[in-house]
Design a protein around this motif. Structure first.
Motif, mmCIF file in Angstrom:
data_model
loop_
_atom_site.group_PDB
_atom_site.id
_atom_site.type_symbol
_atom_site.label_atom_id
_atom_site.label_comp_id
_atom_site.label_asym_id
_atom_site.label_seq_id
_atom_site.Cartn_x
_atom_site.Cartn_y
_atom_site.Cartn_z
ATOM 1 N N ALA A 289 6.264 8.262 -13.774
ATOM 2 C CA ALA A 289 5.617 6.947 -13.982
ATOM 3 C C ALA A 289 4.113 7.152 -13.829
ATOM 4 O O ALA A 289 3.643 7.660 -12.810
ATOM 5 N N THR A 290 3.339 6.757 -14.813
ATOM 6 C CA THR A 290 1.878 6.941 -14.814
ATOM 7 C C THR A 290 1.203 5.604 -15.090
ATOM 8 O O THR A 290 1.570 4.892 -16.039
ATOM 9 N N ASP A 291 0.180 5.247 -14.215
ATOM 10 C CA ASP A 291 -0.528 3.988 -14.460
ATOM 11 C C ASP A 291 -1.771 4.240 -15.315
ATOM 12 O O ASP A 291 -2.057 5.386 -15.716
ATOM 13 N N GLY A 292 -2.521 3.185 -15.588
ATOM 14 C CA GLY A 292 -3.673 3.272 -16.476
ATOM 15 C C GLY A 292 -4.806 4.105 -15.934
ATOM 16 O O GLY A 292 -5.716 4.493 -16.673
ATOM 17 N N SER A 293 -4.789 4.377 -14.630
ATOM 18 C CA SER A 293 -5.844 5.184 -14.022
ATOM 19 C C SER A 293 -5.439 6.633 -13.848
ATOM 20 O O SER A 293 -6.167 7.409 -13.216
ATOM 21 N N GLY A 294 -4.282 7.005 -14.361
ATOM 22 C CA GLY A 294 -3.832 8.388 -14.258
ATOM 23 C C GLY A 294 -3.070 8.707 -12.992
ATOM 24 O O GLY A 294 -2.675 9.863 -12.779
ATOM 25 N N ASP B 246 -10.629 -5.175 -14.809
ATOM 26 C CA ASP B 246 -11.964 -4.597 -14.603
ATOM 27 C C ASP B 246 -11.956 -3.078 -14.587
ATOM 28 O O ASP B 246 -13.021 -2.455 -14.558
ATOM 29 N N LEU B 247 -10.761 -2.469 -14.588
ATOM 30 C CA LEU B 247 -10.689 -1.010 -14.562
ATOM 31 C C LEU B 247 -11.377 -0.429 -15.785
ATOM 32 O O LEU B 247 -11.198 -0.905 -16.910
ATOM 33 N N GLY B 248 -12.214 0.593 -15.549
ATOM 34 C CA GLY B 248 -12.902 1.244 -16.651
ATOM 35 C C GLY B 248 -14.190 0.569 -17.056
ATOM 36 O O GLY B 248 -14.883 1.056 -17.957
#
Length: 454
Positions: free
Chosen positions: A384-389, A281-283
């Motif tokens: 390390a970077t996730d999909g939300s920055g 549901d992100l984004g």
């Protein structure tokens, strides 16, 4: 068969007591044979004393009963009777009264008179016949959990009329014919009708109060949900409420989500106590419907825009620092400001990284302090970077050392036989003295045969 006939002859004076009737009887059989006889009937004049008991006595009637007929004849020729004027009426209450009938009785033979008064009481002793309004069902008001109703009056029949009403109720307050403050349930309104004579009757009306008013659903227009460490969020229905109200009481909050077209499959849910969200549901803006239900089962709903966020940073743990010799070939491929080449990663390894959703790991060489002697350190920043920055980082170091030290211990040249002070482990072999018989060309070290060890 025989036939019987008679004939009368009347004579004498009634008042003198000599009046008589002579009745002659004749009987004839079927053959014509006859036989006669005579009967004398003496008529004695009636006196006033004789008829006193026959005069009408006092009576009591119920309101609406028919009055007895006036006395006009006592059946005696010498006795006359008449009403002395109009009856006297004494009112008691509406429909109830006393009537006095004054009779004058005359003996025409003696001219004696007798006055007789009859008392007739007409009384209303029964309550009015009431018909109450029909039972009714009403709803509570929009802003309270009670019902109000304008009461209708019952209808009545009563011989005297003039019925007045008193009203009482098992609940609520009556004022000016309006019954207010009735809670939900079945209530009884009692009407008491009283006629002019004080007789009472009652009837009842049932009033059922139901809550037919739906709640007012008020939602948060926009809600932000942060995912947990497992990449999901289970949000209670009450979270989306922004002050929903009901005239009675809200007893249930339930929620469901619409399908997110950005996610695979249909992730819409049925109404329940909680609604789930995931990394998918992100984004996206997920539409959520909040439903509120009151104690009577009335429902209403409103919509909420839910923005799902991931505020949890990933976690990265670098591998231990590594030590290499300065003659390692990977060192030539490592450049500051660039990623490690694959050959270097084979030595350093890749850090362990985790996130509640997804994570990408990159590296960058941020410094190289290796000097001309082959000693120093290379620092790699892993991120390390996730999909939300969200990101996390760690540093890993490559420690570079010159483990083959350049040593010079020989004091003798490289000549055979080697002297006692000559070492074959030296990093330098000194050339021995040479005597030449030529000059000019061929004097460079490389051209002088045997001057340097191979």
């Amino acid at each position: 068969s025989a036939t019987l006939v008679y004939s009368d002859s009347e004579g004498g004076e009634a008042c003198a007591g000599t009046q008589a009737i002579t009745r002659s009887w004749t009987i004839t059989d079927g053959y014509g044979n006859t036989s006669d006889c005579t009967q004398t009937i003496s008529i004695t004049p009636t006196t006033l004393a004789d008829i006193t008991a026959e005069l009408p006595g006092d009576i009591t009637l119920e309101c609406g009963d028919a009055l007895p007929a006036l006395l006009t004849d006592l059946g005696c020729d010498n006795i006359g009777v008449s009403l002395d004027g109009e009856p006297i009426i004494i009112d008691i209450c509406a429909g109830s009264y006393k009537m006095l009938r004054r009779y004058v009785v005359v003996d025409w033979c003696t001219n004696e008179t007798l006055e007789h008064t009859q008392l007739i009481k007409v009384l209303d002793t029964e309550g009015p016949a009431l018909t109450c309004p029909a039972d009714v069902t009403i709803s509570t008001t929009t802003n309270s959990c009670v019902g109000n109703i304008a009461l209708a009056s019952p209808t009545s029949t009563d011989c005297g009329g003039g019925v007045t009403y008193a009203t009482s109720a098992s609940a609520g307050t009556i004022s000016g014919g309006i019954l207010t403050g009735l809670p939900g349930g079945i209530h009884t309104v009692t009407f008491t009708g009283t006629d002019a004579c004080g007789n009472e009757s009652t009837c009842t009306q049932k009033i059922t109060v139901e809550d037919n008013i739906a709640p007012i659903a008020i939602c948060d227009e926009h809600t932000i949900v942060g995912l947990g460490s497992d990449g999901t969020a289970l949000v209670g229905a009450f979270t989306f409420d922004d002050g929903s109200t009901d005239n009675c009481e809200i007893v249930d909050y339930s929620v469901r989500r619409m399908d997110n077209l950005d996610c695979p499959g249909n992730d819409a849910t049925l109404f329940g106590e909680f609604v789930p969200f995931t990394c998918c549901d992100l984004g996206s803006i997920v539409m959520v419907e909040l439903r509120v239900t009151d104690a009577s089962g009335n429902t209403n709903s409103c919509m909420v825009e839910v923005e799902v966020q991931d505020k949890l940073a990933p976690v990265i743990v670098c591998k231990p620092d590594v030590d290499v010799n300065c003659d390692n070939a990977i060192l030539d491929a490592i450049q500051v400001g660039q990623e490690l080449p694959a050959s270097a990663i084979a030595i350093t390894g890749t850090p362990a990284a985790s996130d509640n959703c997804s994570v990408d790991v990159v590296n960058n060489v941020i410094s190289n302090t290796v000097d001309g002697c082959g000693n120093g350190q290379i620092v790699i920043a892993w991120t390390a970077t996730d999909g939300s920055g969200n990101f996390d980082g760690c540093l890993q170091r490559i420690n570079v050392a010159n483990n083959d030290i350049f040593t010079i211990t020989d004091t003798e040249c490289n000549d055979f036989p080697l002297g006692a002070a000559h070492s074959l482990n030296d990093d330098v072999e000194w050339p021995c003295d040479i005597e030449l018989t030529t000059c000019g060309l061929g004097l460079s070290p490389n051209a002088l045969e045997g001057t340097y060890p191979a």
